[in-house]
Write a protein that holds these residues in place. Structure first.
Motif, PDB file in Angstrom:
ATOM      1  N   THR A 876      -4.373   6.575 -16.039  1.00  0.00           N
ATOM      2  CA  THR A 876      -3.464   6.399 -14.900  1.00  0.00           C
ATOM      3  C   THR A 876      -4.249   6.209 -13.610  1.00  0.00           C
ATOM      4  O   THR A 876      -3.956   5.322 -12.787  1.00  0.00           O
ATOM      5  N   LEU A 877      -5.250   7.044 -13.418  1.00  0.00           N
ATOM      6  CA  LEU A 877      -6.071   6.956 -12.218  1.00  0.00           C
ATOM      7  C   LEU A 877      -6.822   5.629 -12.165  1.00  0.00           C
ATOM      8  O   LEU A 877      -6.934   5.003 -11.087  1.00  0.00           O
ATOM      9  N   THR A 878      -7.329   5.185 -13.304  1.00  0.00           N
ATOM     10  CA  THR A 878      -8.047   3.898 -13.353  1.00  0.00           C
ATOM     11  C   THR A 878      -7.097   2.752 -13.004  1.00  0.00           C
ATOM     12  O   THR A 878      -7.452   1.831 -12.252  1.00  0.00           O
ATOM     13  N   ALA A 879      -5.879   2.799 -13.571  1.00  0.00           N
ATOM     14  CA  ALA A 879      -4.910   1.735 -13.298  1.00  0.00           C
ATOM     15  C   ALA A 879      -4.511   1.720 -11.825  1.00  0.00           C
ATOM     16  O   ALA A 879      -4.322   0.645 -11.218  1.00  0.00           O
ATOM     17  N   ARG A 880      -4.350   2.892 -11.197  1.00  0.00           N
ATOM     18  CA  ARG A 880      -4.026   2.945  -9.759  1.00  0.00           C
ATOM     19  C   ARG A 880      -5.155   2.333  -8.925  1.00  0.00           C
ATOM     20  O   ARG A 880      -4.912   1.611  -7.957  1.00  0.00           O
ATOM     21  N   ASN A 881      -6.377   2.626  -9.298  1.00  0.00           N
ATOM     22  CA  ASN A 881      -7.527   2.051  -8.586  1.00  0.00           C
ATOM     23  C   ASN A 881      -7.503   0.529  -8.675  1.00  0.00           C
ATOM     24  O   ASN A 881      -7.745  -0.179  -7.685  1.00  0.00           O
ATOM     25  N   ASN A 882      -7.178   0.012  -9.887  1.00  0.00           N
ATOM     26  CA  ASN A 882      -7.112  -1.445 -10.068  1.00  0.00           C
ATOM     27  C   ASN A 882      -5.978  -2.054  -9.252  1.00  0.00           C
ATOM     28  O   ASN A 882      -6.111  -3.156  -8.682  1.00  0.00           O
ATOM     29  N   LEU A 883      -4.824  -1.350  -9.202  1.00  0.00           N
ATOM     30  CA  LEU A 883      -3.690  -1.845  -8.401  1.00  0.00           C
ATOM     31  C   LEU A 883      -4.067  -1.899  -6.920  1.00  0.00           C
ATOM     32  O   LEU A 883      -3.740  -2.878  -6.211  1.00  0.00           O
ATOM     33  N   ALA A 884      -4.740  -0.885  -6.440  1.00  0.00           N
ATOM     34  CA  ALA A 884      -5.174  -0.869  -5.041  1.00  0.00           C
ATOM     35  C   ALA A 884      -6.086  -2.050  -4.746  1.00  0.00           C
ATOM     36  O   ALA A 884      -5.973  -2.699  -3.682  1.00  0.00           O
ATOM     37  N   TYR A 885      -6.974  -2.363  -5.694  1.00  0.00           N
ATOM     38  CA  TYR A 885      -7.897  -3.487  -5.495  1.00  0.00           C
ATOM     39  C   TYR A 885      -7.133  -4.803  -5.393  1.00  0.00           C
ATOM     40  O   TYR A 885      -7.463  -5.672  -4.566  1.00  0.00           O
ATOM     41  N   ALA A 886      -6.095  -4.968  -6.229  1.00  0.00           N
ATOM     42  CA  ALA A 886      -5.299  -6.204  -6.167  1.00  0.00           C
ATOM     43  C   ALA A 886      -4.596  -6.330  -4.815  1.00  0.00           C
ATOM     44  O   ALA A 886      -4.545  -7.430  -4.224  1.00  0.00           O
ATOM     45  N   HIS A 887      -4.029  -5.221  -4.320  1.00  0.00           N
ATOM     46  CA  HIS A 887      -3.416  -5.257  -2.984  1.00  0.00           C
ATOM     47  C   HIS A 887      -4.449  -5.616  -1.926  1.00  0.00           C
ATOM     48  O   HIS A 887      -4.154  -6.375  -0.972  1.00  0.00           O
ATOM     49  N   ARG A 888      -5.632  -5.112  -2.083  1.00  0.00           N
ATOM     50  CA  ARG A 888      -6.709  -5.401  -1.120  1.00  0.00           C
ATOM     51  C   ARG A 888      -7.049  -6.889  -1.128  1.00  0.00           C
ATOM     52  O   ARG A 888      -7.201  -7.516  -0.072  1.00  0.00           O
ATOM     53  N   LEU A 889      -7.130  -7.478  -2.358  1.00  0.00           N
ATOM     54  CA  LEU A 889      -7.410  -8.907  -2.447  1.00  0.00           C
ATOM     55  C   LEU A 889      -6.269  -9.733  -1.851  1.00  0.00           C
ATOM     56  O   LEU A 889      -6.488 -10.816  -1.299  1.00  0.00           O
ATOM     57  N   ALA A 890      -5.069  -9.199  -1.985  1.00  0.00           N
ATOM     58  CA  ALA A 890      -3.908  -9.923  -1.441  1.00  0.00           C
ATOM     59  C   ALA A 890      -3.782  -9.748   0.069  1.00  0.00           C
ATOM     60  O   ALA A 890      -2.872 -10.311   0.701  1.00  0.00           O
ATOM     61  N   GLY A 891      -4.657  -8.954   0.651  1.00  0.00           N
ATOM     62  CA  GLY A 891      -4.658  -8.758   2.090  1.00  0.00           C
ATOM     63  C   GLY A 891      -3.790  -7.611   2.548  1.00  0.00           C
ATOM     64  O   GLY A 891      -3.674  -7.362   3.764  1.00  0.00           O
ATOM     65  N   ASP A 892      -3.162  -6.885   1.611  1.00  0.00           N
ATOM     66  CA  ASP A 892      -2.305  -5.757   1.974  1.00  0.00           C
ATOM     67  C   ASP A 892      -3.162  -4.491   2.011  1.00  0.00           C
ATOM     68  O   ASP A 892      -3.080  -3.629   1.134  1.00  0.00           O
ATOM     69  N   LEU A 893      -4.002  -4.385   3.076  1.00  0.00           N
ATOM     70  CA  LEU A 893      -4.942  -3.280   3.152  1.00  0.00           C
ATOM     71  C   LEU A 893      -4.238  -1.949   3.363  1.00  0.00           C
ATOM     72  O   LEU A 893      -4.713  -0.905   2.898  1.00  0.00           O
ATOM     73  N   ARG A 894      -3.118  -1.970   4.057  1.00  0.00           N
ATOM     74  CA  ARG A 894      -2.402  -0.721   4.289  1.00  0.00           C
ATOM     75  C   ARG A 894      -1.970  -0.116   2.951  1.00  0.00           C
ATOM     76  O   ARG A 894      -2.188   1.071   2.700  1.00  0.00           O
ATOM     77  N   GLN A 895      -1.378  -0.960   2.077  1.00  0.00           N
ATOM     78  CA  GLN A 895      -0.929  -0.455   0.774  1.00  0.00           C
ATOM     79  C   GLN A 895      -2.126  -0.066  -0.090  1.00  0.00           C
ATOM     80  O   GLN A 895      -2.085   0.954  -0.807  1.00  0.00           O
ATOM     81  N   ALA A 896      -3.186  -0.860  -0.007  1.00  0.00           N
ATOM     82  CA  ALA A 896      -4.373  -0.567  -0.802  1.00  0.00           C
ATOM     83  C   ALA A 896      -4.949   0.793  -0.424  1.00  0.00           C
ATOM     84  O   ALA A 896      -5.284   1.608  -1.296  1.00  0.00           O
ATOM     85  N   ILE A 897      -5.059   1.047   0.896  1.00  0.00           N
ATOM     86  CA  ILE A 897      -5.650   2.307   1.354  1.00  0.00           C
ATOM     87  C   ILE A 897      -4.771   3.489   0.965  1.00  0.00           C
ATOM     88  O   ILE A 897      -5.273   4.540   0.541  1.00  0.00           O
ATOM     89  N   LEU A 898      -3.460   3.328   1.044  1.00  0.00           N
ATOM     90  CA  LEU A 898      -2.560   4.406   0.638  1.00  0.00           C
ATOM     91  C   LEU A 898      -2.763   4.776  -0.841  1.00  0.00           C
ATOM     92  O   LEU A 898      -2.827   5.951  -1.218  1.00  0.00           O
ATOM     93  N   ILE A 899      -2.864   3.752  -1.676  1.00  0.00           N
ATOM     94  CA  ILE A 899      -3.047   3.994  -3.116  1.00  0.00           C
ATOM     95  C   ILE A 899      -4.425   4.604  -3.385  1.00  0.00           C
ATOM     96  O   ILE A 899      -4.568   5.537  -4.178  1.00  0.00           O
ATOM     97  N   TYR A 900      -5.458   4.062  -2.705  1.00  0.00           N
ATOM     98  CA  TYR A 900      -6.817   4.613  -2.881  1.00  0.00           C
ATOM     99  C   TYR A 900      -6.843   6.096  -2.499  1.00  0.00           C
ATOM    100  O   TYR A 900      -7.431   6.932  -3.196  1.00  0.00           O
ATOM    101  N   LYS A 901      -6.204   6.455  -1.351  1.00  0.00           N
ATOM    102  CA  LYS A 901      -6.240   7.843  -0.890  1.00  0.00           C
ATOM    103  C   LYS A 901      -5.551   8.765  -1.891  1.00  0.00           C
ATOM    104  O   LYS A 901      -6.043   9.852  -2.199  1.00  0.00           O
ATOM    105  N   ARG A 902      -4.419   8.326  -2.429  1.00  0.00           N
ATOM    106  CA  ARG A 902      -3.698   9.150  -3.405  1.00  0.00           C
ATOM    107  C   ARG A 902      -4.534   9.302  -4.678  1.00  0.00           C
ATOM    108  O   ARG A 902      -4.628  10.386  -5.250  1.00  0.00           O
ATOM    109  N   THR A 903      -5.121   8.196  -5.081  1.00  0.00           N
ATOM    110  CA  THR A 903      -5.926   8.232  -6.316  1.00  0.00           C
ATOM    111  C   THR A 903      -7.149   9.123  -6.132  1.00  0.00           C
ATOM    112  O   THR A 903      -7.513   9.896  -7.016  1.00  0.00           O
TER     113      THR A 903
END
Length: 949
Positions: A876-903
């Motif tokens: 689960t933690l690995t998948a969340r990290n991967n999801l955050a990376y995809a948001h980061r690539l898509a330019g949604d840094l706010r969502q990426a950082i939120l997911i990274y912090k939770r993970t």
């Protein structure tokens, strides 16, 4: 007083025989003279009134024996017809005996008939004949032969006496000569009984006597024994080659194999080589003839040689000498079916009472027909003695066909009786199994398949089951297949033993990594059990359970679950909720849910089964042990490493206490605990456990047992996860090579090791090697396990990952897409392999610059992992990290950082600061924050420029 000393006093002269100083006569018809009397009166009435015969003796007869000189070079030592090869150790032993003045040196060379005793004596005597006068050869197989040989010596010393004195008188003359001279050598060949030569030894106070005999005992106080063994391999090959190629050049290919088959026995090697030379037969053709016509070849003698000196004949004579004890022949005929070495004596226990059996074994050992080992309580028989003893010959009373057939039946029954009781999993039985296994191999190899009885089939079946436990899968299959065929022929296809043998064969296919062949057998077994025994019979329930497990192994866990549910319901109805068989059925159903990825269903079932097992069976029962281990494995798969570790530690403690350190279940528990430590990142605790498990497995099972290879693979994986890729690759490669040697490089376990090695290559940056290995692994998986087997799906995913890491997304993405489609169809939406496939495809989309395609797949993966494993699982933690990376690539840094912090918060709480995933998420979060700062700075800069404009 030694036996020799006692007999030294038996030759003192009688009052009537004293004729002068140093001149004695004893025995019937003896004549002695101390001066020239010209005539001698002999016969029964020589001292009485009646005179029977008057003999005029030549002058030489009145010369004292002490005054008779030996003619120079006098010898009759045998001339060997064949080259003498080897025997350096024995020749040195004979040479080391020092001849002290005034003492006789007596040595006895003993050994099996045909071992080369006479040849050794003849060679030694002939090469040292110039040191002795005379060097005299006496055939000594009976008292009469000894007398004749001594009489010939007397006439050789004084030829004029040949026609004048009786044999007895000449014998006495020779004894007088030997007693009064030094520097002579007497060879007594083939002494049957030490008692036959005691009178001679009592009179011979000086000189050298060399004895040959089959008797291994009876020489204490009489002679120094010199044991003679077979030739070495090199010596036997040299002897065979020398005889074979003495004439024109001949094909010698196969000589080594012939000598091995003949047990390096010199006589047998000579006979075989002479046969090949005379008939222009190649060694390999001789081996074929020996297999087809053993009786003829064992009885054949070379042209012009002594017909009695054949392998069959010399042992026939030995048994003739023991004819008063027929059990001796019976013993040899029974032992003929076993391996030649380390035969347990208890295999003969049923033949006779202990004293009778010991006496018979002692006689056989005394005649060198076998060797007794008191320290191990076993015995050895030369393989050629065995071969002759089990070869029927109607003309030989010791080898009657009916007697040999009876011996085979007795040998089989004795082996079957000696097999350990109980299950082959019990380590206490292993030493007995390993001691008996060579004899089972030998017996069954020598029996034609069509002659197997029901008893033979059961022996084969039990041995096959032990070989399965030993990891000797190929040998096991051979035994069990033969057992099944024999039972079908002898007791019928529907007999209980036949059904059990079919079950064993199916299980052997499973362990051999071939469940596709097992499943049809289990299907037929279930149908037969229902028809013959009924739906509710325990064997029917077992058959249904076995079939369900086969379905799981071929990659159809969903097909297995309904069958196991029915088995559980039937078991509850027939046997009750608390019956041990019900607990087994419940545990099997829980295991099927686990394999199907339904961990939320598996865990409660295992927990209930463990509670029931503790209540019904107790903590120390093997069933409870297995359930605890299965529950731990399910917790582990669900990511609850802490609870899994606790259960594994309990299992190991109980295993050591109840089963012992060396039990397979104890080794498995230690291996599982080490794996849990690896998953928790506790490498310092994992490696010592793994290394001890490996050392124990090598000691108990051997270097290439499946359990040992599994442990090696696990240690290699631990090294890979710890970052030591060089050590991991080395161990994977060694393990893979071992599978190729002892099992099958296409065994599912070998395919798993190959995939692991490919992963290690990929992580080490060896993309080319990784891709090649993954391609082969996938092709082999499809061929061996099928397109839709879960392991095939994993191998396809691994190949796609290797392509992705090498930058070849054009080949990676289609493979990932097929993997997701197949997983959804075969395994279902929430199977962990399906979720892994979705996450990997999403990552590939992201790497290809399509984060918008990646994000929905990543979200599905996260949702699935949370549902089946929970928020805190590593996946689960690995998948969340991967999801955050995809948001980061898509330019949604706010969502990426939120997911990274939770993970990151969850990683710190669950895995700790030093865990690789924690460090990776921390690095990704830091990068995302820096990227956001750069973006903000860039936006501010653009805004400032617009304002200026």
């Amino acid at each position: 007083m030694s036996r020799l000393d006692r007999f030294k006093h038996t030759a003192s002269p009688s009052p009537h025989a004293s004729l002068g100083p140093g001149v004695n006569a004893s025995g019937k018809g003896a004549v002695a003279a101390g001066r020239d009397i010209g005539q001698a009166i002999t016969g029964a009435g020589a001292i009485g009134v009646h005179f029977e015969q008057t003999v005029t003796l030549p002058k030489e007869a009145f010369t004292p024996a002490s005054s008779v000189a030996c003619p120079p070079g006098l010898t009759n030592v045998l001339k060997l017809p064949r080259p003498f090869i080897g025997r350096g150790r024995e020749l040195a032993l004979l040479d080391r005996a020092v001849l002290d003045p005034g003492a006789v040196v007596v040595q006895a060379v003993h050994g099996l008939g045909g071992i080369g005793k006479s040849a050794l004596a003849a060679h030694w005597a002939a090469t040292r004949a110039t040191e002795y006068c005379p060097a005299w050869w006496v055939t000594a197989d009976s008292p009469a032969s000894i007398d004749a040989g001594l009489a010939l010596l007397a006439t050789a010393l004084q030829p004029a006496l040949a026609q004048m004195l009786s044999q007895e008188a000449l014998r006495e003359r020779a004894l007088q000569w030997l007693a009064t001279h030094n520097g002579w050598l007497l060879v007594l060949d083939n002494v049957a009984d030490p008692a036959d030569i005691e009178p001679l030894l009592a009179r011979a106070a000086t000189g050298r006597i060399l004895i040959t005999s089959r008797r291994a005992t009876g020489w204490h106080g009489v002679a120094t024994p010199v044991a003679l063994d077979v030739l070495s391999n090199a010596e036997a090959v040299e002897l065979f080659t020398e005889i074979l190629t003495h004439g024109p050049p001949r094909d010698a290919d196969g000589t080594d194999e012939v000598c091995t088959a003949l047990g390096y026995l010199p006589l047998a090697v000579e006979q075989a080589a002479a046969f090949c030379a005379e008939t222009d037969t190649s060694p390999r053709a001789y081996l074929d003839l020996l297999a087809r016509y053993p009786a003829d070849l064992y009885a054949s003698a070379a042209e012009g040689s002594d017909a009695s000196r054949t392998m069959a004949r010399i042992w026939h004579l030995s048994l003739d000498r023991m004819a008063d004890e027929p059990i001796t022949g019976q013993i040899l005929r029974i032992l003929a079916w076993y391996a030649p070495d380390a035969i347990p004596r208890n295999l003969l226990a049923s033949l006779a009472s202990a004293p009778t059996l010991l006496r018979a074994l002692g006689r056989l050992a005394a005649h060198s027909m076998l060797t007794l080992h008191s320290e191990t309580n076993d015995l050895t028989v030369h393989r050629l003695v065995q071969a002759v003893a089990r070869t029927p010959d109607p003309s030989d009373p010791h080898r009657q066909p009916a007697d040999i057939a009876d011996a085979c039946i007795r040998a089989t029954a004795a082996l079957a009786e000696a097999l350990p009781a109980g299950h082959a999993e019990d380590p206490a039985s292993w030493p007995t199994w390993r001691a008996l296994l060579p004899h089972v191999d030998s017996l069954t190899d020598r029996l034609p398949h069509g002659s197997d009885t029901a008893d033979t089939a059961r022996l084969l079946s039990r041995t096959g089951q032990f070989l399965l436990r030993e990891g000797s899968i190929t040998r096991s299959l051979t035994y069990i297949q033969r057992s099944l065929a024999s039972l079908e022929r002898t007791v019928g296809a529907e007999h209980h033993d036949t059904l059990a043998a079919r079950t064993n064969l199916a299980q052997a296919y499973v362990l051999a990594g071939d469940p596709k062949r097992a499943a049809p057998l289990f299907e037929q077994l279930l149908a037969d059990s229902v028809r013959l025994l009924g739906e509710d019979h325990p064997d029917t329930l077992t058959a249904r359970n076995n079939l369900a497990q086969a379905y799981q192994l071929v990659g159809n866990p969903k097909q297995a679950i309904p069958m196991l549910e029915r088995t559980l319901a039937d078991s509850v109805r027939v046997s009750g909720q608390d019956h041990p068989s019900t607990l087994v059925a419940q545990s099997n159903l829980a295991g099927a849910h686990m394999l199907a990825g339904s961990l939320r269903q598996a865990i409660p079932m295992f927990e209930q089964t463990l509670a029931d097992s503790l209540r019904i069976l107790g903590e120390d029962h093997l069933g409870t042990f297995s359930t605890r281990n299965n529950l731990a494995a399910t917790y582990h798969a669900a990511g609850d490493v802490k609870r899994a570790t606790q259960l594994y530690e309990e299992s190991l403690s109980i295993g050591v206490r109840v089963l012992g350190d060396d039990h397979p279940n104890t080794l498995t528990a230690r291996n599982n605990l080490a794996y849990a430590y690896v998953s928790a990142g506790e490498m310092k605790r994992a490696f010592p456990l793994y290394k001890r498990t490996l050392a124990d497995s090598i000691r108990i099972h051997g270097e290439e047992h499946p359990s040992t290879l599994t442990t090696r693979n696990n240690i290699a994986t631990a090294y890979r996860l710890a970052g030591d890729l060089e050590q991991a690759i080395r161990m994977y490669e060694q393990t893979l090579a071992a599978y190729a040697r002892v099992s099958d490089e296409n065994h599912p376990d070998a395919l798993t090791v190959r995939s692991n090695l490919a992963t290690a290559y990929r992580q080490a940056g060896y993309s080319g090697r990784a891709i090649s290995l993954c391609e082969h692994a996938l092709a082999d998986g499809i061929r061996v396990q099928g397109e839709e087997h879960p392991q095939t799906l994993i191998k396809r995913n691994n190949l796609a990952t290797a392509y992705r890491q090498a930058g070849d997304l054009d080949r990676a993405i289609p493979l990932y897409e097929k993997g997701v489609t197949d997983c959804l169809r075969i395994l279902g939406e929430e199977h962990h392999e399906t979720l892994t496939a979705q996450d990997n495809l999403a990552s590939a989309y992201a790497s290809a610059g399509n984060p918008e395609q990646a994000i929905p797949l990543h979200k599905k993966a996260v949702t699935g992992w949370v549902h089946i494993l929970g928020e805190d699982h590593l996946s689960t933690l690995t998948a969340r990290n991967n999801l955050a990376y995809a948001h980061r690539l898509a330019g949604d840094l706010r969502q990426a950082i939120l997911i990274y912090k939770r993970t990151l918060a969850n990683c710190l709480r669950i895995l700790g600061k030093s865990h690789p995933l924690t460090q990776a998420v921390q690095g990704n979060l830091d990068s995302a924050r820096r990227q956001r700062l750069r973006h903000r700075a860039a936006r501010a800069k653009r805004a400032s420029r617009r304002k200026e404009v």
